[in-house]
Design a protein around this motif. Sequence first.
Motif, PDB file in Angstrom:
ATOM      1  N   SER A 102     -33.181 -27.349 -68.958  1.00  0.00           N
ATOM      2  CA  SER A 102     -34.282 -27.466 -69.958  1.00  0.00           C
ATOM      3  C   SER A 102     -34.847 -26.826 -71.391  1.00  0.00           C
ATOM      4  O   SER A 102     -34.450 -25.716 -69.994  1.00  0.00           O
ATOM      5  N   CYS A 103     -34.052 -26.920 -72.032  1.00  0.00           N
ATOM      6  CA  CYS A 103     -34.448 -25.714 -73.429  1.00  0.00           C
ATOM      7  C   CYS A 103     -35.513 -26.526 -74.281  1.00  0.00           C
ATOM      8  O   CYS A 103     -35.261 -27.003 -75.191  1.00  0.00           O
ATOM      9  N   LEU A 104     -36.144 -25.186 -74.696  1.00  0.00           N
ATOM     10  CA  LEU A 104     -36.706 -25.191 -75.927  1.00  0.00           C
ATOM     11  C   LEU A 104     -36.143 -24.279 -76.662  1.00  0.00           C
ATOM     12  O   LEU A 104     -35.957 -23.165 -76.841  1.00  0.00           O
ATOM     13  N   ASP A 105     -34.957 -24.694 -78.209  1.00  0.00           N
ATOM     14  CA  ASP A 105     -34.717 -23.100 -79.205  1.00  0.00           C
ATOM     15  C   ASP A 105     -36.672 -23.845 -79.877  1.00  0.00           C
ATOM     16  O   ASP A 105     -35.980 -24.392 -81.168  1.00  0.00           O
ATOM     17  N   ILE A 106     -36.263 -21.976 -80.955  1.00  0.00           N
ATOM     18  CA  ILE A 106     -37.386 -22.490 -81.516  1.00  0.00           C
ATOM     19  C   ILE A 106     -36.714 -21.388 -82.782  1.00  0.00           C
ATOM     20  O   ILE A 106     -36.165 -20.843 -82.290  1.00  0.00           O
ATOM     21  N   GLY A 107     -37.150 -22.399 -84.245  1.00  0.00           N
ATOM     22  CA  GLY A 107     -35.759 -22.283 -85.001  1.00  0.00           C
ATOM     23  C   GLY A 107     -34.784 -22.427 -85.159  1.00  0.00           C
ATOM     24  O   GLY A 107     -33.618 -21.532 -85.758  1.00  0.00           O
ATOM     25  N   SER A 108     -33.943 -23.459 -85.531  1.00  0.00           N
ATOM     26  CA  SER A 108     -32.903 -23.742 -84.799  1.00  0.00           C
ATOM     27  C   SER A 108     -32.175 -23.471 -85.519  1.00  0.00           C
ATOM     28  O   SER A 108     -30.451 -23.335 -85.936  1.00  0.00           O
ATOM     29  N   GLY A 109     -32.425 -23.628 -87.317  1.00  0.00           N
ATOM     30  CA  GLY A 109     -31.826 -23.703 -88.346  1.00  0.00           C
ATOM     31  C   GLY A 109     -30.571 -24.032 -88.836  1.00  0.00           C
ATOM     32  O   GLY A 109     -30.391 -25.426 -88.389  1.00  0.00           O
ATOM     33  N   LEU A 136     -34.970 -29.398 -80.038  1.00  0.00           N
ATOM     34  CA  LEU A 136     -34.726 -27.596 -81.257  1.00  0.00           C
ATOM     35  C   LEU A 136     -36.290 -28.028 -82.376  1.00  0.00           C
ATOM     36  O   LEU A 136     -35.968 -28.829 -82.847  1.00  0.00           O
ATOM     37  N   LEU A 137     -36.586 -26.688 -82.380  1.00  0.00           N
ATOM     38  CA  LEU A 137     -37.927 -26.560 -83.238  1.00  0.00           C
ATOM     39  C   LEU A 137     -37.882 -26.584 -84.657  1.00  0.00           C
ATOM     40  O   LEU A 137     -37.153 -25.211 -84.629  1.00  0.00           O
ATOM     41  N   GLU A 138     -37.366 -27.127 -85.763  1.00  0.00           N
ATOM     42  CA  GLU A 138     -37.197 -26.502 -86.990  1.00  0.00           C
ATOM     43  C   GLU A 138     -37.775 -27.346 -88.067  1.00  0.00           C
ATOM     44  O   GLU A 138     -37.737 -28.249 -88.182  1.00  0.00           O
ATOM     45  N   PRO A 139     -38.610 -26.203 -88.197  1.00  0.00           N
ATOM     46  CA  PRO A 139     -39.572 -27.009 -89.470  1.00  0.00           C
ATOM     47  C   PRO A 139     -38.976 -27.496 -91.606  1.00  0.00           C
ATOM     48  O   PRO A 139     -39.969 -28.375 -91.385  1.00  0.00           O
ATOM     49  N   ARG A 140     -37.666 -26.809 -91.099  1.00  0.00           N
ATOM     50  CA  ARG A 140     -37.488 -26.898 -93.127  1.00  0.00           C
ATOM     51  C   ARG A 140     -36.272 -28.182 -92.908  1.00  0.00           C
ATOM     52  O   ARG A 140     -35.612 -28.380 -91.470  1.00  0.00           O
ATOM     53  N   ILE A 141     -36.693 -28.377 -94.328  1.00  0.00           N
ATOM     54  CA  ILE A 141     -35.977 -30.061 -94.113  1.00  0.00           C
ATOM     55  C   ILE A 141     -34.382 -30.105 -94.025  1.00  0.00           C
ATOM     56  O   ILE A 141     -34.149 -31.342 -93.265  1.00  0.00           O
ATOM     57  N   ILE A 152     -29.584 -33.490 -76.890  1.00  0.00           N
ATOM     58  CA  ILE A 152     -31.001 -32.859 -78.297  1.00  0.00           C
ATOM     59  C   ILE A 152     -32.255 -33.654 -78.167  1.00  0.00           C
ATOM     60  O   ILE A 152     -31.891 -34.980 -78.894  1.00  0.00           O
ATOM     61  N   GLU A 153     -32.772 -33.454 -78.936  1.00  0.00           N
ATOM     62  CA  GLU A 153     -33.929 -33.689 -79.473  1.00  0.00           C
ATOM     63  C   GLU A 153     -34.410 -33.024 -80.567  1.00  0.00           C
ATOM     64  O   GLU A 153     -34.548 -31.389 -80.676  1.00  0.00           O
ATOM     65  N   ILE A 154     -34.352 -33.094 -82.504  1.00  0.00           N
ATOM     66  CA  ILE A 154     -34.937 -32.500 -82.933  1.00  0.00           C
ATOM     67  C   ILE A 154     -36.150 -32.931 -83.306  1.00  0.00           C
ATOM     68  O   ILE A 154     -36.787 -33.740 -83.639  1.00  0.00           O
ATOM     69  N   ILE A 155     -36.821 -31.665 -84.054  1.00  0.00           N
ATOM     70  CA  ILE A 155     -38.392 -32.106 -83.808  1.00  0.00           C
ATOM     71  C   ILE A 155     -38.877 -31.152 -85.122  1.00  0.00           C
ATOM     72  O   ILE A 155     -38.956 -29.993 -84.936  1.00  0.00           O
ATOM     73  N   LYS A 156     -38.906 -31.584 -85.902  1.00  0.00           N
ATOM     74  CA  LYS A 156     -39.124 -31.160 -87.289  1.00  0.00           C
ATOM     75  C   LYS A 156     -40.880 -30.243 -87.956  1.00  0.00           C
ATOM     76  O   LYS A 156     -41.377 -30.407 -87.976  1.00  0.00           O
ATOM     77  N   LYS A 157     -40.913 -29.128 -87.239  1.00  0.00           N
ATOM     78  CA  LYS A 157     -42.019 -28.296 -86.770  1.00  0.00           C
ATOM     79  C   LYS A 157     -42.266 -27.066 -86.583  1.00  0.00           C
ATOM     80  O   LYS A 157     -41.138 -26.698 -86.457  1.00  0.00           O
ATOM     81  N   ARG A 158     -43.181 -26.487 -86.956  1.00  0.00           N
ATOM     82  CA  ARG A 158     -42.996 -24.639 -86.827  1.00  0.00           C
ATOM     83  C   ARG A 158     -43.783 -24.426 -85.357  1.00  0.00           C
ATOM     84  O   ARG A 158     -44.499 -25.524 -84.757  1.00  0.00           O
ATOM     85  N   LEU A 159     -43.366 -23.679 -84.376  1.00  0.00           N
ATOM     86  CA  LEU A 159     -43.544 -23.564 -82.921  1.00  0.00           C
ATOM     87  C   LEU A 159     -45.324 -23.523 -82.842  1.00  0.00           C
ATOM     88  O   LEU A 159     -45.428 -24.402 -82.678  1.00  0.00           O
ATOM     89  N   GLU A 160     -46.237 -22.491 -84.352  1.00  0.00           N
ATOM     90  CA  GLU A 160     -47.538 -22.774 -83.804  1.00  0.00           C
ATOM     91  C   GLU A 160     -47.899 -24.370 -84.504  1.00  0.00           C
ATOM     92  O   GLU A 160     -48.982 -23.981 -83.646  1.00  0.00           O
ATOM     93  N   ASP A 161     -47.529 -25.498 -84.731  1.00  0.00           N
ATOM     94  CA  ASP A 161     -47.904 -26.404 -84.943  1.00  0.00           C
ATOM     95  C   ASP A 161     -47.394 -27.441 -83.804  1.00  0.00           C
ATOM     96  O   ASP A 161     -47.820 -28.581 -83.711  1.00  0.00           O
ATOM     97  N   THR A 181     -35.134 -20.352 -76.124  1.00  0.00           N
ATOM     98  CA  THR A 181     -34.269 -19.840 -76.411  1.00  0.00           C
ATOM     99  C   THR A 181     -34.471 -19.526 -78.224  1.00  0.00           C
ATOM    100  O   THR A 181     -34.942 -20.285 -79.031  1.00  0.00           O
ATOM    101  N   SER A 182     -34.157 -18.290 -78.861  1.00  0.00           N
ATOM    102  CA  SER A 182     -34.442 -17.697 -80.419  1.00  0.00           C
ATOM    103  C   SER A 182     -33.577 -17.220 -80.661  1.00  0.00           C
ATOM    104  O   SER A 182     -33.408 -16.386 -80.715  1.00  0.00           O
ATOM    105  N   ARG A 183     -32.986 -17.002 -82.388  1.00  0.00           N
ATOM    106  CA  ARG A 183     -32.322 -16.099 -82.989  1.00  0.00           C
ATOM    107  C   ARG A 183     -32.428 -15.776 -84.085  1.00  0.00           C
ATOM    108  O   ARG A 183     -32.985 -16.837 -85.312  1.00  0.00           O
ATOM    109  N   ALA A 184     -32.645 -14.834 -84.279  1.00  0.00           N
ATOM    110  CA  ALA A 184     -33.362 -14.264 -86.011  1.00  0.00           C
ATOM    111  C   ALA A 184     -34.633 -15.144 -86.487  1.00  0.00           C
ATOM    112  O   ALA A 184     -34.387 -15.866 -87.541  1.00  0.00           O
TER     113      ALA A 184
END
Length: 178
Positions: free
Chosen positions: A49-56, A75-80, A98-107, A118-121
């Motif tokens: 299992s993997c959580l990708d932060i800011g998947s872009g 995949l955590l990605e806050p931008r619409i 994959i599961e896409i979650i439209k949220k910021r990490l902090e939220d 994982t996280s990139r940039a």
Amino acid sequence: MNPLLQDYARILLEWNQTHNLSGAKNLSELEPQITDALKPLEFIKDFKSCLDIGSGAGLPAIPLALEKPEVKFILLEPRIKRAAFLNYLKSVLPLKNIEIIKKRLEDYQNLLQVDLITSRAVASSSFLIEKSQRFLKDKGYFLFYKGEQLKDEIACKDTECFMHQKRVYFYKSKESLC
């Protein structure tokens, strides 16, 4: 590059013309980014299992998910527009893992526990560790795709930093944080 990765690249470049998801303007600029996303598979431990932060635009998560269909990716990605792109990819490529979650990490308030984060940039390594370690299993690992600035962000041992061209892969176990 395998056909599924080629499909991903083609779709990303198509969307990029309208939505500016990535700096890559053509396949020759995008291929090294896909190779970069997959490079850690040569040295990291197996994970389920993997959580990708800011998947872009999906880097590194989409190439990893296509190469490892047996692994669950969140995949955590806050931008619409980026979340919409990721959802589109899920609908047209074999990405049932994959599961896409439209949220910021902090939220993101979930009791999720994963083997790999994982996280990139996205943010500094210390910030990412602080905010995400609650999602990492005790025997889990962080994998951050960084550049030469890593040494300015966080202290790391040579055994936690893997270099390839200008990329520094920061790979650290949760256990070693103590």
